[in-house]
Design a protein around this motif. Structure first.
Motif, PDB file in Angstrom:
ATOM      1  N   ARG A 220      -9.072  -8.770  79.949  1.00 22.39           N
ATOM      2  CA  ARG A 220      -8.565  -8.741  81.047  1.00 22.39           C
ATOM      3  C   ARG A 220      -8.718  -9.877  82.128  1.00 22.39           C
ATOM      4  O   ARG A 220     -10.171  -9.817  82.421  1.00 22.39           O
ATOM      5  CB  ARG A 220      -8.630  -7.151  81.601  1.00 22.39           C
ATOM      6  N   THR A 221      -7.887 -10.528  82.520  1.00 22.68           N
ATOM      7  CA  THR A 221      -8.443 -11.410  83.532  1.00 22.68           C
ATOM      8  C   THR A 221      -6.961 -12.164  84.380  1.00 22.68           C
ATOM      9  O   THR A 221      -5.833 -11.882  83.880  1.00 22.68           O
ATOM     10  CB  THR A 221      -8.841 -12.883  82.726  1.00 22.68           C
ATOM     11  N   VAL A 222      -7.440 -12.751  85.395  1.00 23.04           N
ATOM     12  CA  VAL A 222      -6.430 -12.937  86.612  1.00 23.04           C
ATOM     13  C   VAL A 222      -6.486 -14.026  87.165  1.00 23.04           C
ATOM     14  O   VAL A 222      -7.747 -14.440  87.684  1.00 23.04           O
ATOM     15  CB  VAL A 222      -6.287 -11.782  87.379  1.00 23.04           C
ATOM     16  N   THR A 223      -5.560 -14.994  87.451  1.00 25.57           N
ATOM     17  CA  THR A 223      -5.591 -16.317  88.174  1.00 25.57           C
ATOM     18  C   THR A 223      -5.993 -16.031  89.799  1.00 25.57           C
ATOM     19  O   THR A 223      -5.341 -14.979  90.204  1.00 25.57           O
ATOM     20  CB  THR A 223      -4.496 -17.190  87.898  1.00 25.57           C
ATOM     21  N   VAL A 224      -6.751 -16.783  90.115  1.00 23.97           N
ATOM     22  CA  VAL A 224      -7.178 -16.753  91.606  1.00 23.97           C
ATOM     23  C   VAL A 224      -6.922 -18.033  92.376  1.00 23.97           C
ATOM     24  O   VAL A 224      -7.114 -19.244  91.937  1.00 23.97           O
ATOM     25  CB  VAL A 224      -8.591 -16.222  91.857  1.00 23.97           C
ATOM     26  N   ALA A 225      -6.924 -17.893  93.709  1.00 18.39           N
ATOM     27  CA  ALA A 225      -6.483 -19.203  94.497  1.00 18.39           C
ATOM     28  C   ALA A 225      -7.961 -19.140  95.083  1.00 18.39           C
ATOM     29  O   ALA A 225      -8.168 -18.478  96.019  1.00 18.39           O
ATOM     30  CB  ALA A 225      -5.391 -19.057  95.353  1.00 18.39           C
ATOM     31  N   ASN A 300       1.121 -26.574  89.956  1.00 18.06           N
ATOM     32  CA  ASN A 300       1.925 -25.573  90.472  1.00 18.06           C
ATOM     33  C   ASN A 300       1.470 -24.159  89.669  1.00 18.06           C
ATOM     34  O   ASN A 300       2.261 -23.410  89.304  1.00 18.06           O
ATOM     35  CB  ASN A 300       3.610 -25.657  90.308  1.00 18.06           C
ATOM     36  N   ILE A 301       0.230 -23.985  89.727  1.00 19.22           N
ATOM     37  CA  ILE A 301      -0.367 -22.781  89.096  1.00 19.22           C
ATOM     38  C   ILE A 301      -0.367 -21.410  89.920  1.00 19.22           C
ATOM     39  O   ILE A 301      -0.955 -21.594  91.042  1.00 19.22           O
ATOM     40  CB  ILE A 301      -1.957 -22.835  88.743  1.00 19.22           C
ATOM     41  N   LYS A 302       0.088 -20.498  89.500  1.00 19.18           N
ATOM     42  CA  LYS A 302       0.536 -19.247  90.279  1.00 19.18           C
ATOM     43  C   LYS A 302      -0.919 -18.592  90.405  1.00 19.18           C
ATOM     44  O   LYS A 302      -1.203 -18.007  89.262  1.00 19.18           O
ATOM     45  CB  LYS A 302       1.528 -18.400  90.066  1.00 19.18           C
ATOM     46  N   PRO A 303      -1.413 -18.182  91.458  1.00 15.99           N
ATOM     47  CA  PRO A 303      -2.456 -17.098  91.732  1.00 15.99           C
ATOM     48  C   PRO A 303      -1.952 -15.741  91.133  1.00 15.99           C
ATOM     49  O   PRO A 303      -0.749 -15.504  91.276  1.00 15.99           O
ATOM     50  CB  PRO A 303      -2.945 -17.055  92.871  1.00 15.99           C
ATOM     51  N   ASN A 304      -2.823 -14.878  91.007  1.00 11.73           N
ATOM     52  CA  ASN A 304      -2.445 -13.383  90.612  1.00 11.73           C
ATOM     53  C   ASN A 304      -1.755 -13.031  89.539  1.00 11.73           C
ATOM     54  O   ASN A 304      -0.824 -11.922  89.558  1.00 11.73           O
ATOM     55  CB  ASN A 304      -1.595 -12.649  91.789  1.00 11.73           C
ATOM     56  N   THR A 305      -1.617 -13.923  88.619  1.00  7.07           N
ATOM     57  CA  THR A 305      -1.091 -13.734  87.215  1.00  7.07           C
ATOM     58  C   THR A 305      -2.098 -13.127  86.344  1.00  7.07           C
ATOM     59  O   THR A 305      -3.086 -13.871  86.112  1.00  7.07           O
ATOM     60  CB  THR A 305      -0.770 -15.166  86.560  1.00  7.07           C
ATOM     61  N   LEU A 306      -2.088 -11.841  86.131  1.00  9.15           N
ATOM     62  CA  LEU A 306      -2.829 -11.100  85.236  1.00  9.15           C
ATOM     63  C   LEU A 306      -2.546 -10.957  83.777  1.00  9.15           C
ATOM     64  O   LEU A 306      -1.147 -10.518  83.522  1.00  9.15           O
ATOM     65  CB  LEU A 306      -3.304  -9.912  85.990  1.00  9.15           C
ATOM     66  N   ILE A 307      -3.251 -10.910  82.848  1.00  8.00           N
ATOM     67  CA  ILE A 307      -3.073 -10.624  81.398  1.00  8.00           C
ATOM     68  C   ILE A 307      -3.996  -9.472  80.794  1.00  8.00           C
ATOM     69  O   ILE A 307      -5.182  -9.665  81.674  1.00  8.00           O
ATOM     70  CB  ILE A 307      -2.977 -11.863  80.549  1.00  8.00           C
ATOM     71  N   CYS A 308      -3.505  -8.697  80.100  1.00  7.24           N
ATOM     72  CA  CYS A 308      -4.283  -7.760  79.158  1.00  7.24           C
ATOM     73  C   CYS A 308      -4.086  -7.964  77.905  1.00  7.24           C
ATOM     74  O   CYS A 308      -2.919  -7.902  77.518  1.00  7.24           O
ATOM     75  CB  CYS A 308      -3.871  -6.437  79.635  1.00  7.24           C
ATOM     76  N   ARG A 309      -5.207  -8.493  77.191  1.00 11.00           N
ATOM     77  CA  ARG A 309      -5.033  -8.557  75.822  1.00 11.00           C
ATOM     78  C   ARG A 309      -5.353  -7.439  74.824  1.00 11.00           C
ATOM     79  O   ARG A 309      -6.043  -6.577  75.426  1.00 11.00           O
ATOM     80  CB  ARG A 309      -6.117  -9.829  75.423  1.00 11.00           C
ATOM     81  N   TYR A 310      -4.742  -7.225  73.699  1.00  9.72           N
ATOM     82  CA  TYR A 310      -4.933  -5.948  73.004  1.00  9.72           C
ATOM     83  C   TYR A 310      -4.703  -6.513  71.393  1.00  9.72           C
ATOM     84  O   TYR A 310      -4.594  -7.622  71.214  1.00  9.72           O
ATOM     85  CB  TYR A 310      -3.682  -5.228  73.370  1.00  9.72           C
ATOM     86  N   PHE A 311      -5.059  -5.668  70.628  1.00  9.71           N
ATOM     87  CA  PHE A 311      -5.034  -5.798  69.195  1.00  9.71           C
ATOM     88  C   PHE A 311      -3.768  -5.509  68.500  1.00  9.71           C
ATOM     89  O   PHE A 311      -3.058  -4.837  68.975  1.00  9.71           O
ATOM     90  CB  PHE A 311      -6.269  -4.673  68.492  1.00  9.71           C
ATOM     91  N   GLU A 312      -3.448  -6.218  67.643  1.00 11.10           N
ATOM     92  CA  GLU A 312      -2.271  -6.337  66.869  1.00 11.10           C
ATOM     93  C   GLU A 312      -2.420  -6.531  65.594  1.00 11.10           C
ATOM     94  O   GLU A 312      -3.190  -7.422  65.091  1.00 11.10           O
ATOM     95  CB  GLU A 312      -1.405  -7.171  67.431  1.00 11.10           C
ATOM     96  N   GLU A 313      -1.924  -5.805  64.539  1.00 10.16           N
ATOM     97  CA  GLU A 313      -2.407  -6.101  63.142  1.00 10.16           C
ATOM     98  C   GLU A 313      -1.406  -6.851  62.484  1.00 10.16           C
ATOM     99  O   GLU A 313      -0.101  -7.196  62.624  1.00 10.16           O
ATOM    100  CB  GLU A 313      -2.026  -4.487  62.297  1.00 10.16           C
ATOM    101  N   ILE A 314      -2.058  -7.798  61.533  1.00  7.46           N
ATOM    102  CA  ILE A 314      -1.506  -8.601  60.528  1.00  7.46           C
ATOM    103  C   ILE A 314      -1.669  -7.976  59.187  1.00  7.46           C
ATOM    104  O   ILE A 314      -2.781  -7.922  58.762  1.00  7.46           O
ATOM    105  CB  ILE A 314      -1.819 -10.075  60.710  1.00  7.46           C
ATOM    106  N   VAL A 315      -0.553  -7.853  58.218  1.00  7.87           N
ATOM    107  CA  VAL A 315      -0.738  -6.923  57.291  1.00  7.87           C
ATOM    108  C   VAL A 315      -0.626  -8.173  56.245  1.00  7.87           C
ATOM    109  O   VAL A 315       0.365  -8.977  56.057  1.00  7.87           O
ATOM    110  CB  VAL A 315       0.318  -6.031  57.131  1.00  7.87           C
ATOM    111  N   PHE A 316      -1.372  -8.196  55.097  1.00  6.69           N
ATOM    112  CA  PHE A 316      -1.269  -9.111  54.021  1.00  6.69           C
ATOM    113  C   PHE A 316      -1.153  -8.487  52.641  1.00  6.69           C
ATOM    114  O   PHE A 316      -1.409  -7.060  52.706  1.00  6.69           O
ATOM    115  CB  PHE A 316      -2.769  -9.786  53.891  1.00  6.69           C
TER     116      PHE A 316
END
Length: 316
Positions: A220-225, A300-316
């Motif tokens: 979880r991370t967010v861009t800042v000015a 032109n990088i916008k502050p307060n852009t937040l992402i939350c990363r999560y797990f996703e399955e890849i099936v073989f």
């Protein structure tokens, strides 16, 4: 009738989990009229990147025939660009480009990469360059708490906070394996995603705050000015003559507001997609430099852009 896209083949080195960045690279290529095909050099085929690209079974980074095998792969798959995503692959990519020159990688030279991945050597390098870092223990009575970081560690593995004499004496017996620095319990941690051209032009400086970390990687991370943080990153880039994709890690002591450089990873960080979503189009900068196209700084990088990363399955 749709315009035919020009093909460009990209080899990730240790990019098994970098699906999001791979998708961003493909999108950036399409915007430039390119058909980006991704391959990843791995030790096994069942890895997440297989969802968007091909997997090539490779050698360990320490293998004596690694560069020869990479050369065979580059020739066989017509690789135009190599992108390392793990520490051990950075010097390898630089060594390959210096040896063969038939592919390109946005990295520092191998000698500087090895120094930056040695926490003791890099702390000396930062101090010699006049960059602010946490006080490093160099002998005498310890000022607790301290943080002990494995000298050649990564992803926060093996890190210990030392706050008593018993643990300090234990670590001191193998002190040559660790970097010992002052620990700041009340702190904020930041990452700065940067891109510098081979000619030394700073094209991207995107600071973000690390809000949550799982297994040593930001989730979880967010861009800042933050002008101070940006200015410090630019100073470090210039004084250390950094090149390519670089990730700088800082902490700010909340008691004093002092900003300090923790480490520099000369590669793309796992959370760089946050900066990309905020407007720092590092994938396009990489592709443009690979092809010798004009380069324009990402301003032109916008502050307060937040992402939350999560797990996703890849099936073989």
């Amino acid at each position: 009738m749709e315009q035919e896209l020009k093909p460009i083949n990209v080899l990730f080195l240790g990019g098994a989990k970098r699906v999001s960045f791979g998708r961003k690279l493909i999108d950036a290529g399409r915007a430039l009229g390119l058909d980006v095909k991704i391959y990843s050099y791995e030790l096994e085929s069942e890895v997440p990147i297989a969802a968007i690209g091909g997997v090539i079974i490779g050698r360990r980074w320490s293998a004596p025939d690694l560069l020869d095998h990479l050369h065979h792969v580059v020739r066989s798959y017509r690789i135009g660009l190599m992108l390392p995503f793990v520490d051990g692959a950075v010097a390898v990519a630089g060594a390959y480009v210096a040896t063969y020159g038939d592919s390109w990688a946005p990295v520092v030279n191998p000698g500087k990469a090895e120094m930056l991945f040695d926490k003791v050597a890099s702390a000396r390098l930062f101090e010699d360059a006049g960059l602010p870092i946490p006080p490093t223990y160099s002998g005498g009575r310890p000022d607790f708490p301290l943080i002990a970081k494995p000298r050649h560690g990564s992803a926060s593995k093996g890190i210990e906070v030392i706050d008593n004499v018993t643990d300090f004496k234990r670590i001191l017996k193998v002190a040559d394996r660790y970097l010992l620095q002052r620990y700041y319990p009340q702190r904020e941690e930041y990452t700065v995603d940067c891109y510098i051209s081979a000619k030394g032009n700073i094209l991207c400086v995107s600071p973000r705050r690390r809000l949550e970390v799982v297994g040593g990687e930001v989730s979880r991370t967010v861009t800042v000015a933050d002008k101070e943080l940006t200015d410090e990153a630019v100073k470090a880039i210039r004084r250390l003559e950094l090149r390519g994709a670089v990730t700088l890690q800082y902490l700010r002591d909340k008691d004093t507001e002092r900003l300090m450089l923790m480490e520099i990873n000369p590669r793309l960080g796992g959370g760089v997609v946050c900066s990309v979503h905020a407007g720092a189009d590092i994938p396009q900068l990489i592709l443009r430099e690979t092809l010798g196209l004009p380069l324009k700084p990402a301003d032109n990088i916008k502050p307060n852009t937040l992402i939350c990363r999560y797990f996703e399955e890849i099936v073989f």
